[in-house]
Each structure stands twice: as structure tokens, then as C-alpha cells.
Design an enzyme around this catalytic site. Structure first.
Site, PDB file in Angstrom:
ATOM      1  N   CYS A  12     -39.972  16.157  10.069  1.00  0.00           N
ATOM      2  CA  CYS A  12     -41.120  15.280  10.340  1.00  0.00           C
ATOM      3  C   CYS A  12     -42.448  16.020  10.355  1.00  0.00           C
ATOM      4  CB  CYS A  12     -40.932  14.609  11.676  1.00  0.00           C
ATOM      5  SG  CYS A  12     -39.247  14.106  11.973  1.00  0.00           S
ATOM      6  N   CYS A  47     -33.316  14.408  17.076  1.00  0.00           N
ATOM      7  CA  CYS A  47     -34.627  14.216  16.452  1.00  0.00           C
ATOM      8  C   CYS A  47     -35.258  12.896  16.911  1.00  0.00           C
ATOM      9  CB  CYS A  47     -34.429  14.212  14.947  1.00  0.00           C
ATOM     10  SG  CYS A  47     -35.872  13.752  14.025  1.00  0.00           S
ATOM     11  N   GLN A 102     -30.025   2.044   3.126  1.00  0.00           N
ATOM     12  CA  GLN A 102     -31.357   2.426   3.599  1.00  0.00           C
ATOM     13  C   GLN A 102     -31.289   2.882   5.056  1.00  0.00           C
ATOM     14  OE1 GLN A 102     -34.078   2.615   1.782  1.00  0.00           O
ATOM     15  NE2 GLN A 102     -33.666   1.362  -0.008  1.00  0.00           N
ATOM     16  N   CYS A 123     -39.095   5.361  -4.413  1.00  0.00           N
ATOM     17  CA  CYS A 123     -39.291   6.251  -3.262  1.00  0.00           C
ATOM     18  C   CYS A 123     -40.104   7.472  -3.679  1.00  0.00           C
ATOM     19  CB  CYS A 123     -37.951   6.639  -2.646  1.00  0.00           C
ATOM     20  SG  CYS A 123     -36.802   7.320  -3.829  1.00  0.00           S
TER      21      CYS A 123
HETATM   22  N1  SAH Z   1     -30.854  -0.611  -4.210  1.00  0.00           N
HETATM   23  C1  SAH Z   1     -29.978   0.076  -3.292  1.00  0.00           C
HETATM   24  C2  SAH Z   1     -29.790   1.568  -3.600  1.00  0.00           C
HETATM   25  C3  SAH Z   1     -31.004   2.369  -3.940  1.00  0.00           C
HETATM   26  S1  SAH Z   1     -30.837   4.120  -3.883  1.00  0.00           S
HETATM   27  C4  SAH Z   1     -30.445  -0.106  -1.864  1.00  0.00           C
HETATM   28  O1  SAH Z   1     -31.571  -0.500  -1.604  1.00  0.00           O
HETATM   29  O2  SAH Z   1     -29.642   0.138  -0.961  1.00  0.00           O
HETATM   30  C5  SAH Z   1     -30.549   4.583  -5.517  1.00  0.00           C
HETATM   31  C6  SAH Z   1     -29.131   4.381  -5.979  1.00  0.00           C
HETATM   32  O3  SAH Z   1     -29.068   4.785  -7.338  1.00  0.00           O
HETATM   33  C7  SAH Z   1     -28.083   5.214  -5.260  1.00  0.00           C
HETATM   34  O4  SAH Z   1     -27.078   4.348  -4.794  1.00  0.00           O
HETATM   35  C8  SAH Z   1     -27.518   6.144  -6.361  1.00  0.00           C
HETATM   36  O5  SAH Z   1     -26.144   6.395  -6.217  1.00  0.00           O
HETATM   37  C9  SAH Z   1     -27.807   5.354  -7.605  1.00  0.00           C
HETATM   38  N2  SAH Z   1     -27.947   6.089  -8.880  1.00  0.00           N
HETATM   39  C10 SAH Z   1     -28.461   7.313  -9.102  1.00  0.00           C
HETATM   40  N3  SAH Z   1     -28.509   7.582 -10.423  1.00  0.00           N
HETATM   41  C11 SAH Z   1     -28.008   6.493 -11.065  1.00  0.00           C
HETATM   42  C12 SAH Z   1     -27.838   6.148 -12.443  1.00  0.00           C
HETATM   43  N4  SAH Z   1     -28.163   6.980 -13.406  1.00  0.00           N
HETATM   44  N5  SAH Z   1     -27.328   4.931 -12.726  1.00  0.00           N
HETATM   45  C13 SAH Z   1     -26.995   4.064 -11.733  1.00  0.00           C
HETATM   46  N6  SAH Z   1     -27.148   4.330 -10.437  1.00  0.00           N
HETATM   47  C14 SAH Z   1     -27.660   5.533 -10.091  1.00  0.00           C
END
Ligand code: SAH
Length: 457
Positions: free
Chosen positions: A85, A164, A288, A413
Site C-alpha cells: 500500500c 494488512c 475480484q 486494470c
Molecule cells: N471478468 C472476470 C475476470 C477478469 S480477470 C471478473 O471480473 O471476475 C482476467 C481473466 O482473464 C482471468 O480470469 C485470467 O485467467 C483470464 N485470461 C488471461 N489471459 C487470457 C487469455 N489469453 N484468454 C482468455 N482468458 C485469459
């Protein structure tokens, strides 16, 4: 900056006035246009600084004494120097302002989209104790187990720092309890240098709404000594524990979880609820980490997606189907794609759990599956993407452009890769309408945003 000599020398002590912040939250002060980056300094402040590095175009300094203090400076709640943080010395308002500026800067400098509105970032009322998941390294000191975060830029565990201020209170408590039980049961810590010993990490995950708790014990060895006693003590201490898993990671690696995950007790997943939808979450799936802000983020994504009953929607990088199932409530059909097989199996389970029958999930790389869908004749009306920090693969951006959806909602992100990808979509016939940053990670320099993109050609 015009070509000039570096105006400072290493080890020199200088007086500096700060005017800006870097994306890591370091103060930026200039000497004759030459920028120096100084941790823990804020805009408007003046300080005595020791130059620790003087590169050709920029330098780094160490704060020796503050001569003028910003009204935005606050006393950090935590004084541990871990990698986490880094913004705790800033008022929450300044943190929010800094994050919004970074999104605006990326939109201007990387995407050349300075005309696109970036809305004020949506922050938290109480920006502490929000995290629902932690993975804490375990070490040993004088024969006793210790837990805590690594010191900045090292693998030295700072003792007793597992609690934390960003973690929810339950998680902090469970980590300490697991460590203390393991200590009593003489389970030895993993030693990174020697690649010997047993206990590597303690992972804990909670369901905000359900109060469910999952504990994942990560060991180097296939065997977890005294596991029955460990299970007994843990389940007796925490009635909300629903899942105890054992993950084996026998590699010399910084990756926390290994390939093998065995059930020790209870279910292989815990549940949580966001809005009206219940999610089953297993040890390895992405979920998340800030539950209340997740709702804010998903509501915004849903609003931007403007789905109606006739719409076919793709949710790329869908994880355990969180966004997909939100979308499915309003859409004709939703297709989700995700690379982690366990997450897709959770997504399917989650659809069933919520009685949702119009969502289909596929394991694979989004950039490979999307062109395949196109070849099958799939024509989405709306696409939602939520990629990791490195952003979308170019193949995926091209596949989206080819699919010609009327709308794309991009959840990001990382503002720099978002801006890079928006440029490609703009050049492919799309226009960015607006961007909404959401503060999912208060006290840290991470920035989440949602962008609405519409087809113009
Ligand atoms: N939309 C979801 C996850 C977002 S995080 C939510 O909000 O919970 C990003 C996700 O992308 C992760 O689950 C990761 O495993 C996946 N990911 C990473 N590279 C990828 C790829 N090339 N194709 C498909 N998924 C992928």
C-alpha cells in the site's frame, strides 16, 4: 526537455519543490526541467533530498527532510515497508485525484483521445479492510513459524505483518490462527534457498455476503503433516469455514500456487453473492478482491453494455462468469471465454446455481476462440472484455473489429494498455464515448476503469 547537462550529481543534497506524482505515487520535482522522482513526497511540498541516482534524462532521490508539508499528507495507518500500500501517506482524495489524472494522461498521451470524457473516479466511503483474499508467505525464525509480507524488493519476510489494513478482519485473524496451529503441530516452513521444508504460503479467501471462509495450505511436499489435527482445530475455531484445500507447489518459483490442489475438508469452493447472483469460487479462480467496489464496477459495465433481450453478447476473459451472468439476465445469449479450466468449470456451475440457461462457456485463449466463433458464424451485438494487466492481445482486438459488434465495453486494470488498445479499436472503426475509473484498490497504485466504445463506421 532541451538537450542539457545533468544538473545534479549522485549523493548531492538539494532543495526540491514537488509539482506532480508518478504512476507509482512518487513525488516529481524538477531542477532546470530535469525531473527527480522521490518516494514519499507530495505535490506542493518542499524538501531536502539526497540524489541517489542521476540518469541522463531523470534521477531518483531520497527524502531527508520535509520543509513544507502538503495539507493532503496524512499519517499512514501502517508503517510496514512491504510492496503493497504505497499511497497511505496521501489523503484518500489525493489518491483518487492521482488515479484519475493517470487515466486522463494515458487517454491523451497514449490513445490521443483527450476529447473523451473521463468521469470522476468512483471511490469507497471507507477505503480500508476491503480485501477478500490474501496469500501470505511463511518463514521461520528461531525455530518458530513466522508470517508476513516480503520486504520491498526482497524475499525477506517482515515478521507479524500478515495483518494488512487492506484485508478484511476475518482474513487477518484466520492467517494468524493457521500459523499458530501449524507452529504447535511442528509443521516446518519452506526454505526458499535450500528448497527444503514444507509450508510455503497460507491463502485465505472469504465470501463478503455469505461469510464463507476458504483456507488453502500451500506446501512443497505432497504430504501435509498432522493434517487431521490441523483440520480439527481450524473447523472448531471458525464455524464459517466451508473449504480447506491443500495445494502442492514443489517447484523453485515465485508463483504461489502449484498444479495440484486436493480437498482436505468441506467443499472445493466457497460462495459469495454480488447483487442477485450467487457465485461458487474455487481456490484457483480469479474473483475480484474488493466485493463492494466490484458491484460498482459491474453495474457500470452493465449500464455501458445497454443490453436488450435480442442481444447476443461475448464476455472475453470471463473468469468464473461473473460479468457474463450479470449480462445474461438481460441478453438473448451470452458466450464466455477464459483460459483457466477451473474458472470455466466454476462459470458453468454458477450458471446452473442461478438458473441461468442462456450462457455458454468455453475454455481457451480469447484471441484464438474469437476468430473460431467468427468462423462458426457467431455475430455478437455487444462484446465485453476484461483482460489482465497486459491488455488485449492484438489478435483479439482484430477479431473484435472483424465481428463488428455495435458496442464494446472494456474493463481494464491498467490505463496504459487500455489506452493502447483503444487506439487500435479507434483505427478499426470504433469511437470511445466515455471512461469511468473505479477505485478497486485503495491505498495502492492500481487503477481500474471501464470504457464504452461504439462502432462508428
Ligand atoms: N471478468 C472476470 C475476470 C477478469 S480477470 C471478473 O471480473 O471476475 C482476467 C481473466 O482473464 C482471468 O480470469 C485470467 O485467467 C483470464 N485470461 C488471461 N489471459 C487470457 C487469455 N489469453 N484468454 C482468455 N482468458 C485469459
Amino acid at each position: 526537455m532541451a538537450k542539457q547537462q545533468v544538473p545534479v550529481n549522485k549523493n548531492e543534497t538539494i532543495h526540491l519543490t514537488f509539482e506532480d506524482l508518478t504512476h507509482e505515487g512518487n513525488g516529481v520535482g524538477k531542477i532546470n526541467g530535469y525531473p527527480l522522482f522521490v518516494p514519499n513526497a507530495l505535490p506542493g511540498e518542499e524538501a531536502t533530498v539526497k540524489v541517489v541516482k542521476a540518469n541522463k534524462n531523470f534521477g531518483f532521490g531520497k527524502l531527508l527532510e520535509l520543509n513544507k508539508i502538503s495539507p493532503e499528507r496524512i499519517e499512514p495507518v501502517c508503517h510496514v515497508h512491504c510492496n503493497g500500500c504505497g499511497l497511505q501517506h496521501m489523503s484518500y482524495n489525493l489518491q483518487l485525484g492521482m488515479k484519475m489524472n493517470q487515466v486522463k494522461n494515458a487517454m491523451k498521451k497514449v490513445a490521443h483521445l483527450e476529447h473523451v470524457p473521463v468521469h470522476p473516479i468512483l471511490g469507497m466511503d471507507e477505503p480500508l479492510h476491503y480485501r477478500n483474499k490474501v496469500q501470505i508467505p511463511v518463514g521461520e525464525k528461531n525455530g518458530e513459524l513466522i508470517t508476513g509480507f516480503y520486504q520491498k524488493r526482497s524475499h525477506h519476510i517482515i515478521e507479524n505483518t500478515e495483518t494488512c489494513v487492506t484485508h478484511n478482519e476475518v482474513i487477518n485473524d484466520v492467517v494468524k490462527t493457521v500459523r499458530d496451529i501449524a507452529n504447535r503441530l511442528v509443521i516446518k516452513a519452506y526454505n526458499e534457498q535450500a528448497h527444503k521444508g514444507v509450508l510455503r504460503h497460507i491463502m485465505v479467501r472469504t465470501g463478503e455476503e455469505t461469510k464463507d471462509i476458504m483456507v488453502v495450505i500451500v506446501t512443497r511436499t505432497d504430504k501435509l503433516p498432522n493434517k487431521d489435527e490441523l483440520i480439527k482445530e481450524l473447523t472448531e475455531t471458525y464455524p464459517h469455514i466451508k473449504s480447506i484445500m491443500h495445494n502442492v507447489n514443489n517447484k523453485r518459483t515465485n508463483v504461489i500456487l502449484g498444479n495440484k490442489t486436493n480437498l482436505l475438508w468441506g467443499d472445493e469452493y466457497i460462495h459469495d453473492k454480488i447483487g442477485d447472483i450467487t457465485f461458487a469460487i474455487s481456490a484457483k479462480s480469479f474473483y475480484q478482491v474488493n466485493p463492494s467496489q466490484t458491484k460498482v464496477l459491474y453495474d457500470k459495465a452493465l449500464e455501458y453494455a445497454k443490453i436488450d433481450n435480442d442481444d447476443v453478447v461475448i464476455d472475453a476473459y470471463c473468469g468464473i462468469g461473473t460479468i457474463s451472468l450479470f449480462l445474461a439476465q438481460n441478453a438473448k445469449k451470452v458466450y464466455g471465454v477464459e483460459v483457466v479450466p477451473e474458472a470455466i468449470s466454476d462459470a458453468k456451475k454458477n450458471a446452473k446455481l442461478n438458473g441461468i440457461t442462456n450462457a455458454e462457456f468455453v475454455v481457451g485463449k480469447a484471441e484464438k476462440v474469437m476468430p473460431w466463433w467468427t468462423a462458426q458464424g457467431l455475430k455478437p451485438d455487444v462484446i465485453v472484455v476484461d483482460p489482465p494487466r497486459k491488455g488485449c492481445d492484438e489478435e483479439l482486438l482484430n477479431a473484435m473489429i472483424e465481428m463488428k459488434p455495435k458496442r464494446i465495453v472494456y474493463v481494464s486494470c491498467n490505463p496504459s494498455t487500455l489506452a493502447r488498445d483503444l487506439r487500435i479499436l479507434e483505427d478499426g472503426g470504433y469511437g470511445t464515448k466515455e471512461v469511468q475509473p473505479v477505485d478497486m484498490f485503495p491505498q495502492t497504485n492500481h487503477i481500474e476503469s471501464v470504457a464504452l466504445i461504439e462502432r462508428v463506421l
